[in-house]
Design an enzyme around this catalytic site. Structure first.
Site, PDB file in Angstrom:
ATOM      1  N   SER A 254      12.646  -3.659  63.758  1.00  0.00           N
ATOM      2  CA  SER A 254      12.549  -3.493  62.314  1.00  0.00           C
ATOM      3  C   SER A 254      11.713  -2.281  61.979  1.00  0.00           C
ATOM      4  O   SER A 254      11.021  -1.721  62.833  1.00  0.00           O
ATOM      5  CB  SER A 254      11.937  -4.735  61.673  1.00  0.00           C
ATOM      6  OG  SER A 254      10.578  -4.780  62.003  1.00  0.00           O
ATOM      7  N   LYS A 255      11.811  -1.908  60.733  1.00  0.00           N
ATOM      8  CA  LYS A 255      11.183  -0.685  60.277  1.00  0.00           C
ATOM      9  C   LYS A 255       9.676  -0.688  60.530  1.00  0.00           C
ATOM     10  O   LYS A 255       9.091   0.337  60.841  1.00  0.00           O
ATOM     11  CB  LYS A 255      11.475  -0.503  58.793  1.00  0.00           C
ATOM     12  CG  LYS A 255      11.523   0.942  58.436  1.00  0.00           C
ATOM     13  CD  LYS A 255      12.088   1.202  57.092  1.00  0.00           C
ATOM     14  CE  LYS A 255      12.020   2.716  56.886  1.00  0.00           C
ATOM     15  NZ  LYS A 255      12.503   3.150  55.641  1.00  0.00           N
ATOM     16  N   ARG A 256       9.098  -1.858  60.408  1.00  0.00           N
ATOM     17  CA  ARG A 256       7.650  -1.941  60.584  1.00  0.00           C
ATOM     18  C   ARG A 256       7.209  -1.514  61.985  1.00  0.00           C
ATOM     19  O   ARG A 256       6.127  -1.027  62.185  1.00  0.00           O
ATOM     20  CB  ARG A 256       7.162  -3.355  60.296  1.00  0.00           C
ATOM     21  CG  ARG A 256       6.708  -3.532  58.861  1.00  0.00           C
ATOM     22  CD  ARG A 256       6.478  -4.985  58.549  1.00  0.00           C
ATOM     23  NE  ARG A 256       7.723  -5.726  58.613  1.00  0.00           N
ATOM     24  CZ  ARG A 256       7.917  -6.826  59.315  1.00  0.00           C
ATOM     25  NH1 ARG A 256       6.952  -7.331  60.026  1.00  0.00           N
ATOM     26  NH2 ARG A 256       9.067  -7.449  59.299  1.00  0.00           N
ATOM     27  N   GLY A 258       8.353   0.849  63.772  1.00  0.00           N
ATOM     28  CA  GLY A 258       8.574   2.257  64.087  1.00  0.00           C
ATOM     29  C   GLY A 258       9.885   2.696  63.497  1.00  0.00           C
ATOM     30  O   GLY A 258      10.425   2.030  62.627  1.00  0.00           O
TER      31      GLY A 258
END
Ligand code: GLU
Length: 479
Positions: A254-256, A258
């Protein structure tokens, strides 16, 4: 009966292309091409609140850049358009009316607060949170009155109770679910827009989609969709739900954690060929006896088989991606690679107007980089003025070093040019004639040419710098 394979990639444009979506698109593309079918791009943009300016253009640009050409879709059209759901609202409304008329859907008038309260009570009772189907109880007259007085409403799917939905997924195998667990899904929202479920089913049917290949997160929606297909009396497309992409710690990529956007990976200088190759192997493998890792897109098309997609989540291994990208960079056509590298050199402040030199630089650095954004740093020694500290100057200033330089200068001056392999013999000759060898020989040369103790092989450095620059740099320390 038309057996043409027709698959679609149906993103809700969010402004960037998540790697997981890239893989879904790629699997659809490979499947379509392998089966001489059609690959369709459909934009699922009915959620007005999530609209992002320029998102569709961005998406189409990436598809073009990656060579994932679609056969029908925005911009190019096709027989089943429009390919933007926001342009198909009348169609959804029409089919929703049909469901209402046939008793497969019903009006529901609860406020957001009422729904929240329902949820809260269910939670405290330890029950599954879902719509409790209360509006099914409304009489025809009650519904009429509420509609007439303009009370906001949604239209919900009337899930047939006490039965079972079964389907076979090409990747997950047989799946079955009790309909009592299936929510009376909202089909048409109070703003008149369809939900994903309604629009998706209608479009897949009207666009003659034969196979639905998409992320595993949609698996739980399938029962609702099958109920809809049945309510309309339509054939259910064949399904294949692709497993999630995971971080090494097995959490969802997920974006969190990286970067997850394809754009970012392209920007860093992962080649599109690498990304396609790497993503194709994320959860899929051509089969036993096939131990290659590097495949062209044509080879992938030839080998692709959706049933070989693994049902377990696929771990995203950045080291493997780096390795693969380095392999691609090493083998890439040098002119094309040079073209790709130039913007990265320029961004690092390197002047690439000497195109012959630029190409030599790329020949040299391609073996030392994993991705193109490392180019400028690797190329630095070929452009930066040589600067040495006192200790280094001491090494290049000795009598021995002077002997080496004097001898070498004469030899290099007599060369027509420095080629990729004629500098080494020159250095061996210097060794023979001066009797100086090993570190005593190489270190002064390396320092004179680059100002640093480590780096690529000397012959390569000299080739890249070229005769004139080699002489200039050596003479500079040999005063
Ligand atoms: N619009 C959905 C998405 O954003 C499409 C899912 C599907 O392929 O059915 O992924």
């Amino acid at each position: 009966m038309n057996n043409e394979v027709r698959v679609r990639f149906a993103p809700s444009p969010t402004g960037y292309l998540h790697l997981g979506s890239l893989r879904t698109a790629l699997f659809n593309y490979l499947f379509a091409r392998h089966n001489n079918g059609k690959f369709i791009l459909r934009i699922e943009d009915t959620d007005q609140s999530r609209k992002v300016e320029g998102a569709v253009e961005n998406l189409i640009n990436i598809f073009n850049e990656m060579g994932l050409n679609f056969d029908e879709g925005p911009g190019i059209g096709g027989d089943f358009g429009p390919y933007f759901q926001s342009e198909r609202l009348d169609t959804y409304k029409k089919y929703c009316d049909e469901l209402l008329a046939k008793g497969h859907a019903y009006y529901s008038f609860e406020t957001a607060e009422e729904l929240e309260e329902m949820r809260r009570v269910q939670l405290t009772q330890g029950k599954q949170t879902m719509y409790d189907r209360r509006a099914r109880q409304l009489t025809e007259n009650e519904v009429k009155e509420k509609l007439a007085s303009g009370i906001p409403h949604v239209i919900r799917l009337k899930v047939p109770l006490d039965s079972e939905i079964r389907f076979t997924d090409l990747i997950r195998g047989n799946v079955k679910i009790e309909t009592n667990q299936v929510d009376d899904q909202v089909l048409l929202k109070s703003d008149g827009y369809p939900t994903y479920h309604l629009a998706n089913v209608i479009d897949d049917h009207l666009m003659n989609i034969s196979h639905i290949i998409r992320g595993e997160e949609w698996l739980t929606s399938v029962p609702k969709h099958i109920i809809l297909y049945n309510a309309f009396g339509w054939k259910v497309p064949i399904m294949a739900h692709v497993p999630l992409i995971l971080n090494p710690d097995k959490s969802k990529l997920s974006k969190r954690q990286g970067d997850v956007s394809t754009e970012d990976f392209l920007k860093k200088g992962y080649l599109k060929e690498t990304l396609l190759n790497f993503m194709a192997l994320l959860g899929w493998h051509p089969g036993e006896g096939e131990d290659r890792e590097i495949f062209t897109i044509e080879e992938l098309i030839g080998l692709f088989n959706i049933e070989r997609v693994n049902s377990a989540g696929a771990v995203f291994n950045i080291e493997k991606l780096n390795w693969m990208n380095a392999e691609y960079i090493k083998q890439y056509d040098i002119d094309k690679l040079t073209e790709l590298v130039i913007p990265y050199l320029n961004a690092g402040g390197i002047d690439t107007s000497d195109s012959a030199k630029t190409k030599r630089v790329v020949v040299a650095i391609r073996n030392y980089i994993n991705k193109l954004d490392e180019s400028a740093e690797q190329a630095g020694i070929y452009y930066k003025k040589v600067e040495m500290d006192a200790a280094q100057r001491e090494i290049t200033g000795t009598e021995i070093s002077k002997q080496i330089f004097d001898n070498l200068i004469l030899k290099v001056e007599s060369l027509l040019e420095i080629t990729i392999d004629n500098f080494k013999p020159v250095v061996s000759q210097v060794q023979k004639e001066t009797g100086i060898k090993g570190k005593d020989l190489f270190m002064p040369l390396r320092l004179a040419l680059t100002g640093v103790e480590h780096g690529p092989e000397l012959g390569l450095i000299a080739y890249v710098l070229g005769k004139e620059e080699v002489l200039k740099r050596i003479k500079q320390v040999n005063q």
